[in-house]
Design an enzyme around this catalytic site. Sequence first.
Site, PDB file in Angstrom:
ATOM      1  N   ALA A  99       0.569  -4.904   0.134  1.00  0.00           N
ATOM      2  CA  ALA A  99       0.662  -5.287  -1.361  1.00  0.00           C
ATOM      3  C   ALA A  99       0.814  -6.600  -1.350  1.00  0.00           C
ATOM      4  CB  ALA A  99       0.968  -4.263  -2.363  1.00  0.00           C
ATOM      5  N   ARG A 133     -13.423  -2.985  -1.765  1.00  0.00           N
ATOM      6  CA  ARG A 133     -12.279  -2.242  -2.494  1.00  0.00           C
ATOM      7  C   ARG A 133     -12.202  -2.772  -4.024  1.00  0.00           C
ATOM      8  NH1 ARG A 133      -7.112  -0.297   0.613  1.00  0.00           N
ATOM      9  NH2 ARG A 133      -7.043   0.958  -1.246  1.00  0.00           N
ATOM     10  N   TYR A 139      -6.956   5.220   5.076  1.00  0.00           N
ATOM     11  CA  TYR A 139      -6.144   4.297   6.019  1.00  0.00           C
ATOM     12  C   TYR A 139      -6.034   5.175   7.611  1.00  0.00           C
ATOM     13  CZ  TYR A 139      -4.451   1.699   1.928  1.00  0.00           C
ATOM     14  OH  TYR A 139      -4.225   0.772   0.961  1.00  0.00           O
ATOM     15  N   PRO A 155       5.048  -3.197   2.317  1.00  0.00           N
ATOM     16  CA  PRO A 155       5.125  -1.869   1.495  1.00  0.00           C
ATOM     17  C   PRO A 155       4.403  -0.782   1.574  1.00  0.00           C
ATOM     18  CG  PRO A 155       5.595  -3.962   0.262  1.00  0.00           C
ATOM     19  CD  PRO A 155       4.989  -4.465   1.570  1.00  0.00           C
ATOM     20  N   ASN A 156       5.096   0.213   1.902  1.00  0.00           N
ATOM     21  CA  ASN A 156       4.222   1.579   1.873  1.00  0.00           C
ATOM     22  C   ASN A 156       3.718   1.805   3.041  1.00  0.00           C
ATOM     23  OD1 ASN A 156       4.848   2.458  -0.904  1.00  0.00           O
ATOM     24  ND2 ASN A 156       3.443   0.761  -1.516  1.00  0.00           N
ATOM     25  N   ARG A 199      -8.067  -6.979  -4.468  1.00  0.00           N
ATOM     26  CA  ARG A 199      -7.542  -7.027  -2.832  1.00  0.00           C
ATOM     27  C   ARG A 199      -8.459  -8.164  -2.190  1.00  0.00           C
ATOM     28  NH1 ARG A 199      -4.614  -2.404  -2.409  1.00  0.00           N
ATOM     29  NH2 ARG A 199      -5.202  -0.724  -3.852  1.00  0.00           N
ATOM     30  N   GLU A 239      -3.479 -12.053  10.254  1.00  0.00           N
ATOM     31  CA  GLU A 239      -3.353 -11.149   9.274  1.00  0.00           C
ATOM     32  C   GLU A 239      -4.255  -9.962   9.629  1.00  0.00           C
ATOM     33  OE1 GLU A 239      -4.431 -13.133   5.480  1.00  0.00           O
ATOM     34  OE2 GLU A 239      -4.433 -11.159   4.268  1.00  0.00           O
ATOM     35  N   HIS A 295      -1.525  -9.847  -1.561  1.00  0.00           N
ATOM     36  CA  HIS A 295      -2.067 -10.180  -2.915  1.00  0.00           C
ATOM     37  C   HIS A 295      -1.134 -10.878  -4.141  1.00  0.00           C
ATOM     38  CE1 HIS A 295      -5.006  -7.618  -0.864  1.00  0.00           C
ATOM     39  NE2 HIS A 295      -4.027  -6.734  -1.191  1.00  0.00           N
ATOM     40  N   ARG A 336      -0.687   9.915   3.987  1.00  0.00           N
ATOM     41  CA  ARG A 336      -1.135  10.044   2.604  1.00  0.00           C
ATOM     42  C   ARG A 336      -2.737   9.269   2.832  1.00  0.00           C
ATOM     43  NH1 ARG A 336       2.384  12.711   1.572  1.00  0.00           N
ATOM     44  NH2 ARG A 336       3.899  12.842   0.055  1.00  0.00           N
ATOM     45  N   HIS A 379      -5.688  -6.232   8.054  1.00  0.00           N
ATOM     46  CA  HIS A 379      -5.761  -5.184   7.253  1.00  0.00           C
ATOM     47  C   HIS A 379      -6.470  -3.918   7.817  1.00  0.00           C
ATOM     48  CE1 HIS A 379      -4.149  -7.713   4.271  1.00  0.00           C
ATOM     49  NE2 HIS A 379      -4.918  -8.507   4.509  1.00  0.00           N
ATOM     50  N   ILE A 380      -6.013  -2.739   7.485  1.00  0.00           N
ATOM     51  CA  ILE A 380      -6.456  -1.400   8.214  1.00  0.00           C
ATOM     52  C   ILE A 380      -7.891  -1.275   7.403  1.00  0.00           C
ATOM     53  CG2 ILE A 380      -6.312   0.948   8.522  1.00  0.00           C
ATOM     54  CD1 ILE A 380      -3.073   0.276   8.515  1.00  0.00           C
ATOM     55  N   SER A 381      -8.038  -1.246   6.001  1.00  0.00           N
ATOM     56  CA  SER A 381      -9.028  -1.163   5.265  1.00  0.00           C
ATOM     57  C   SER A 381      -9.793  -2.367   5.120  1.00  0.00           C
ATOM     58  CB  SER A 381      -8.580  -0.504   4.008  1.00  0.00           C
ATOM     59  OG  SER A 381      -8.024  -1.591   3.243  1.00  0.00           O
ATOM     60  N   ASN A 439       0.687  -7.308   8.663  1.00  0.00           N
ATOM     61  CA  ASN A 439      -0.071  -6.521   7.626  1.00  0.00           C
ATOM     62  C   ASN A 439       0.827  -6.462   6.556  1.00  0.00           C
ATOM     63  OD1 ASN A 439      -1.431  -4.925   5.683  1.00  0.00           O
ATOM     64  ND2 ASN A 439      -1.649  -3.453   7.293  1.00  0.00           N
TER      65      ASN A 439
HETATM   66  O1  CA2 Z   1      -5.908  -2.246   4.494  1.00  0.00           O
HETATM   67  C1  CA2 Z   1      -4.436  -2.645   4.616  1.00  0.00           C
HETATM   68  O2  CA2 Z   1      -3.865  -2.756   5.667  1.00  0.00           O
HETATM   69  C2  CA2 Z   1      -3.789  -3.112   3.318  1.00  0.00           C
HETATM   70  O3  CA2 Z   1      -2.739  -4.127   3.689  1.00  0.00           O
HETATM   71  C3  CA2 Z   1      -2.673  -1.860   2.831  1.00  0.00           C
HETATM   72  C4  CA2 Z   1      -2.116  -2.084   1.561  1.00  0.00           C
HETATM   73  C5  CA2 Z   1      -3.098  -2.483   0.498  1.00  0.00           C
HETATM   74  O4  CA2 Z   1      -2.243  -2.665  -0.840  1.00  0.00           O
HETATM   75  C6  CA2 Z   1      -3.753  -3.866   0.804  1.00  0.00           C
HETATM   76  O5  CA2 Z   1      -4.631  -4.020  -0.474  1.00  0.00           O
HETATM   77  C7  CA2 Z   1      -4.725  -3.559   2.373  1.00  0.00           C
HETATM   78  C8  CA2 Z   1      -1.434  -0.715   1.173  1.00  0.00           C
HETATM   79  C9  CA2 Z   1      -0.669  -0.245   2.411  1.00  0.00           C
HETATM   80  C10 CA2 Z   1      -0.056   1.297   1.882  1.00  0.00           C
HETATM   81  O6  CA2 Z   1      -0.398   1.943   2.890  1.00  0.00           O
HETATM   82  C11 CA2 Z   1      -0.506   3.587   2.740  1.00  0.00           C
HETATM   83  C12 CA2 Z   1      -0.808   4.095   3.829  1.00  0.00           C
HETATM   84  C13 CA2 Z   1      -0.896   5.620   3.464  1.00  0.00           C
HETATM   85  C14 CA2 Z   1      -0.660   6.222   2.512  1.00  0.00           C
HETATM   86  C15 CA2 Z   1      -0.362   5.185   1.310  1.00  0.00           C
HETATM   87  C16 CA2 Z   1      -0.291   3.915   1.620  1.00  0.00           C
END
Ligand code: CA2
Length: 148
Positions: A78, A108, A24, A11-12, A112, A99, A81, A19, A101-103, A75
């Site tokens: 959300a 954080r 990210y 998701p997202n 997470r 698996e 978690h 954003r 994760h970009i961040s 990836n």
């Molecule tokens: O760091 C990551 O890749 C995450 O999987 C990204 C998820 C977050 O919930 C995980 O804790 C870590 C969020 C993805 C949403 O991505 C966005 C990208 C740009 C703007 C808004 C959301």
Amino acid sequence: MPKPIYVLNGPNLNLLGKRQPEIYGHETLADVERDCVALARELGHGIRFLQSNWEGQIVDWIHEARDQGSGVVINPAALTHTSVAVLDALNAFEGPVIEVHISNVHKRESFRRHSYVSLRADGVIAGLGTEGYRLALRRVASLLAAAG
Ligand code: CA2
């Protein structure tokens, strides 16, 4: 035809590059897909690169990968978690799973730091930006090669 590596995005992640670039980065998901397709080709693999905001769709794609995929890079966003359903689906998949994760999820919010998916993943990459997808693809390719 060899089976593709599934690259699944939760998701997202369709908002990537649009954003929160401070977390990210500036690359879009289309940029990530382009780079993954090019690298997979170099490594002698095809990929199926997919994103959904729906948990059930991610579960269905993991089921599809059981027959039609060689490995999974995921990836889960959300769902990492929260989702026992994604974990259960991955537990029914027999190939390599990495698996991504970009961040750096460990830098954080504390929620997470827990990942259901890590209970199944053969490796986890976090905090290396979108390069993590390419590193994960390389690892899946080497695990597939080692498995013969
Ligand atoms: O760091 C990551 O890749 C995450 O999987 C990204 C998820 C977050 O919930 C995980 O804790 C870590 C969020 C993805 C949403 O991505 C966005 C990208 C740009 C703007 C808004 C959301």
